[in-house]
Scaffold this motif. Structure first.
Motif, PDB file in Angstrom:
ATOM      1  N   ALA A 173      23.173   9.623  41.025  1.00  0.00           N
ATOM      2  CA  ALA A 173      23.789   8.717  40.064  1.00  0.00           C
ATOM      3  C   ALA A 173      24.608   7.674  40.813  1.00  0.00           C
ATOM      4  N   LYS A 174      24.570   6.444  40.357  1.00  0.00           N
ATOM      5  CA  LYS A 174      25.332   5.383  41.011  1.00  0.00           C
ATOM      6  C   LYS A 174      26.823   5.719  41.047  1.00  0.00           C
ATOM      7  N   SER A 175      27.313   6.329  39.969  1.00  0.00           N
ATOM      8  CA  SER A 175      28.730   6.697  39.928  1.00  0.00           C
ATOM      9  C   SER A 175      29.063   7.765  40.966  1.00  0.00           C
ATOM     10  N   TYR A 176      28.133   8.687  41.181  1.00  0.00           N
ATOM     11  CA  TYR A 176      28.329   9.733  42.183  1.00  0.00           C
ATOM     12  C   TYR A 176      28.327   9.142  43.584  1.00  0.00           C
ATOM     13  N   LEU A 177      27.345   8.311  43.882  1.00  0.00           N
ATOM     14  CA  LEU A 177      27.208   7.761  45.229  1.00  0.00           C
ATOM     15  C   LEU A 177      28.336   6.794  45.578  1.00  0.00           C
ATOM     16  N   SER A 178      28.890   6.107  44.601  1.00  0.00           N
ATOM     17  CA  SER A 178      29.953   5.136  44.880  1.00  0.00           C
ATOM     18  C   SER A 178      31.236   5.799  45.363  1.00  0.00           C
ATOM     19  N   GLU A 179      31.382   7.089  45.102  1.00  0.00           N
ATOM     20  CA  GLU A 179      32.611   7.797  45.470  1.00  0.00           C
ATOM     21  C   GLU A 179      32.442   8.646  46.714  1.00  0.00           C
ATOM     22  N   ARG A 180      31.281   8.552  47.375  1.00  0.00           N
ATOM     23  CA  ARG A 180      31.024   9.397  48.531  1.00  0.00           C
ATOM     24  C   ARG A 180      30.508   8.566  49.695  1.00  0.00           C
ATOM     25  N   PRO A 181      30.647   9.108  50.911  1.00  0.00           N
ATOM     26  CA  PRO A 181      30.182   8.344  52.084  1.00  0.00           C
ATOM     27  C   PRO A 181      28.690   8.037  51.994  1.00  0.00           C
ATOM     28  N   GLU A 182      28.290   6.929  52.539  1.00  0.00           N
ATOM     29  CA  GLU A 182      26.888   6.521  52.513  1.00  0.00           C
ATOM     30  C   GLU A 182      26.014   7.510  53.285  1.00  0.00           C
ATOM     31  N   VAL A 183      24.862   7.790  52.732  1.00  0.00           N
ATOM     32  CA  VAL A 183      23.897   8.666  53.397  1.00  0.00           C
ATOM     33  C   VAL A 183      23.036   7.795  54.306  1.00  0.00           C
ATOM     34  N   LYS A 184      23.145   8.028  55.629  1.00  0.00           N
ATOM     35  CA  LYS A 184      22.422   7.190  56.593  1.00  0.00           C
ATOM     36  C   LYS A 184      21.288   7.935  57.291  1.00  0.00           C
ATOM     37  N   SER A 185      21.272   9.265  57.187  1.00  0.00           N
ATOM     38  CA  SER A 185      20.230  10.044  57.852  1.00  0.00           C
ATOM     39  C   SER A 185      19.976  11.320  57.059  1.00  0.00           C
ATOM     40  N   HIS A 192      25.938  16.900  50.883  1.00  0.00           N
ATOM     41  CA  HIS A 192      25.892  16.683  49.439  1.00  0.00           C
ATOM     42  C   HIS A 192      25.279  17.888  48.729  1.00  0.00           C
ATOM     43  N   PRO A 193      25.782  18.197  47.534  1.00  0.00           N
ATOM     44  CA  PRO A 193      25.121  19.230  46.724  1.00  0.00           C
ATOM     45  C   PRO A 193      23.766  18.722  46.232  1.00  0.00           C
ATOM     46  N   PHE A 194      22.797  19.623  46.176  1.00  0.00           N
ATOM     47  CA  PHE A 194      21.459  19.247  45.714  1.00  0.00           C
ATOM     48  C   PHE A 194      21.113  19.969  44.420  1.00  0.00           C
ATOM     49  N   ILE A 195      20.217  19.359  43.689  1.00  0.00           N
ATOM     50  CA  ILE A 195      19.694  19.888  42.432  1.00  0.00           C
ATOM     51  C   ILE A 195      18.202  20.118  42.638  1.00  0.00           C
ATOM     52  N   GLY A 196      17.690  21.278  42.198  1.00  0.00           N
ATOM     53  CA  GLY A 196      16.271  21.551  42.416  1.00  0.00           C
ATOM     54  C   GLY A 196      15.758  22.666  41.536  1.00  0.00           C
ATOM     55  N   TYR A 197      14.533  23.092  41.830  1.00  0.00           N
ATOM     56  CA  TYR A 197      13.904  24.172  41.077  1.00  0.00           C
ATOM     57  C   TYR A 197      14.427  25.535  41.521  1.00  0.00           C
ATOM     58  N   ILE A 198      14.370  26.505  40.605  1.00  0.00           N
ATOM     59  CA  ILE A 198      14.673  27.890  40.949  1.00  0.00           C
ATOM     60  C   ILE A 198      13.534  28.387  41.846  1.00  0.00           C
ATOM     61  N   GLN A 199      13.878  28.820  43.029  1.00  0.00           N
ATOM     62  CA  GLN A 199      12.866  29.095  44.054  1.00  0.00           C
ATOM     63  C   GLN A 199      11.802  30.078  43.591  1.00  0.00           C
ATOM     64  N   LEU A 255      18.350   5.005  44.582  1.00  0.00           N
ATOM     65  CA  LEU A 255      17.575   5.626  45.655  1.00  0.00           C
ATOM     66  C   LEU A 255      18.448   5.952  46.850  1.00  0.00           C
ATOM     67  N   VAL A 256      18.112   7.059  47.505  1.00  0.00           N
ATOM     68  CA  VAL A 256      18.803   7.474  48.727  1.00  0.00           C
ATOM     69  C   VAL A 256      17.763   7.621  49.835  1.00  0.00           C
ATOM     70  N   LEU A 257      18.012   7.024  50.998  1.00  0.00           N
ATOM     71  CA  LEU A 257      17.072   7.078  52.128  1.00  0.00           C
ATOM     72  C   LEU A 257      15.661   6.694  51.669  1.00  0.00           C
ATOM     73  N   SER A 258      15.567   5.559  50.998  1.00  0.00           N
ATOM     74  CA  SER A 258      14.306   5.184  50.364  1.00  0.00           C
ATOM     75  C   SER A 258      13.163   4.995  51.355  1.00  0.00           C
ATOM     76  N   ARG A 259      13.461   4.507  52.545  1.00  0.00           N
ATOM     77  CA  ARG A 259      12.401   4.280  53.526  1.00  0.00           C
ATOM     78  C   ARG A 259      12.096   5.529  54.352  1.00  0.00           C
ATOM     79  N   GLU A 260      13.104   6.349  54.559  1.00  0.00           N
ATOM     80  CA  GLU A 260      12.919   7.507  55.436  1.00  0.00           C
ATOM     81  C   GLU A 260      12.311   8.693  54.705  1.00  0.00           C
TER      82      GLU A 260
END
Length: 306
Positions: A173-185, A192-199, A255-260
């Motif tokens: 979310a744009k609001s989430y990313l604006s309050e945290r350091p930029e993800v460069k790698s 960062h906490p991640f959201i995903g499927y139940i394994q 988007l985060v790390l859109s090219r990588e």
């Protein structure tokens, strides 16, 4: 000795409904008749054949060994009846009845549901049932007429066509990313906490993709539903891997790390060969292939990061 009564094609339809559902009540609803009528038809068929097709228990009806063999013959007869109908009817007159389509939640809710109105206009006499439960429904047991799958069957009597590739990226979310350091790698993702499927509830290997991004990612919030994952992402609970065709409709995502980080998965259209040429089934399959091809940018396009 009294001759056994003859059974009819209708009796076989009752048999197939019970065999596929395991429940008299469910079969009765499908056949639009009563529980007692279904029970009576099954009893009559068993008496006519002088064999026991089902074991009755508190949980429902379970096919016996000979019942398992009998269903194969009954399904061949069903397929021949469908073929006969196909030969009798032609053109728009053949495009009537019900077709059940099984599809993963993502493409069903976020793409197909937006296209249904066009289909109903083109085929006013054809009813489409869209099933989005987690597990893939069985085509061999006629639980569905057509399936969209991420991982097609390795064998069996199926016609399989690749519909499209689709792209996935990391979003927040744009609001989430604006309050945290930029993800460069990729290593920054571990902050960062991640959201995903139940394994242990991932129903298709194609959905197990967090490890493809970084082996160290452990999701903090997990759900079997992509809709719930999207909601959690929009609420700022963390980062999430989402298909482009879902994220493109969400202006509050970035988007985060859109090219990588760009993942690619595939959708396949699967039909049982016995029914693939039935006009109503072919009409739905042709429409699905066309509508996806006409919207390839929705599946493969890119969103420029802010």
């Amino acid at each position: 000795m009294t001759a056994s009564p003859n059974f009819t094609w209708d009796d076989l339809q009752y048999f197939l409904a019970v065999a596929r559902t395991g429940q008299l009540s469910v079969a009765a609803r499908q056949l639009r008749t009563s529980h007692a009528t279904v029970s009576r038809r099954i009893d009559r068929l068993e008496f006519s054949l002088r064999i026991k097709l089902f074991e009755r228990n508190p949980r429902g009806y379970v096919l016996t060994g000979i019942g398992q063999r009998f269903i194969e013959a009954a399904e061949r007869m069903e397929a021949e009846a469908d073929r006969l109908q196909m030969d009798i009817f032609s053109g728009s007159a053949a495009h009537q009845g019900v077709v059940r389509l099984s599809a993963p939640e993502g493409i069903a809710n976020f793409f197909l549901a937006h296209q249904i109105s066009d289909f109903t206009v083109q085929h006013p006499n054809l009813s489409l049932e869209l099933v989005t439960i987690q597990q893939i429904m069985s085509l061999s047991r006629k639980e569905a007429d057509i399936a969209i799958s991420l991982d097609p069957p390795k064998g069996g009597p199926y016609e399989i066509e690749k519909i499209t590739d689709y792209r996935l990226n990391i979003y927040g979310a744009k609001s989430y990313l604006s309050e945290r350091p930029e993800v460069k790698s990729r290593d920054d993702l571990l902050l960062h906490p991640f959201i995903g499927y139940i394994q242990d509830m991932i129903f298709a290997p194609g959905l197990d993709y967090l490890g493809d991004v970084h082996p160290g990612i452990r999701p903090r919030f997990q759900s079997s539903s992509i809709s719930a994952q999207l909601t959690a992402t929009l609420q700022g609970q963390g980062l999430c891997i989402l298909p482009h065709f879902i994220a493109r409709r969400q202006p509050d995502l970035e988007l985060v790390l859109s090219r990588e980080v760009q993942l690619t998965r595939h959708y396949y259209l699967v039909r049982h060969r016995d029914i693939s040429r039935i006009p109503r089934v072919r009409a739905v399959a042709d429409y699905l292939l066309a509508v996806v091809q006409n919207n390839r940018d929705a599946f493969l396009g890119e969103i420029e990061s802010a």
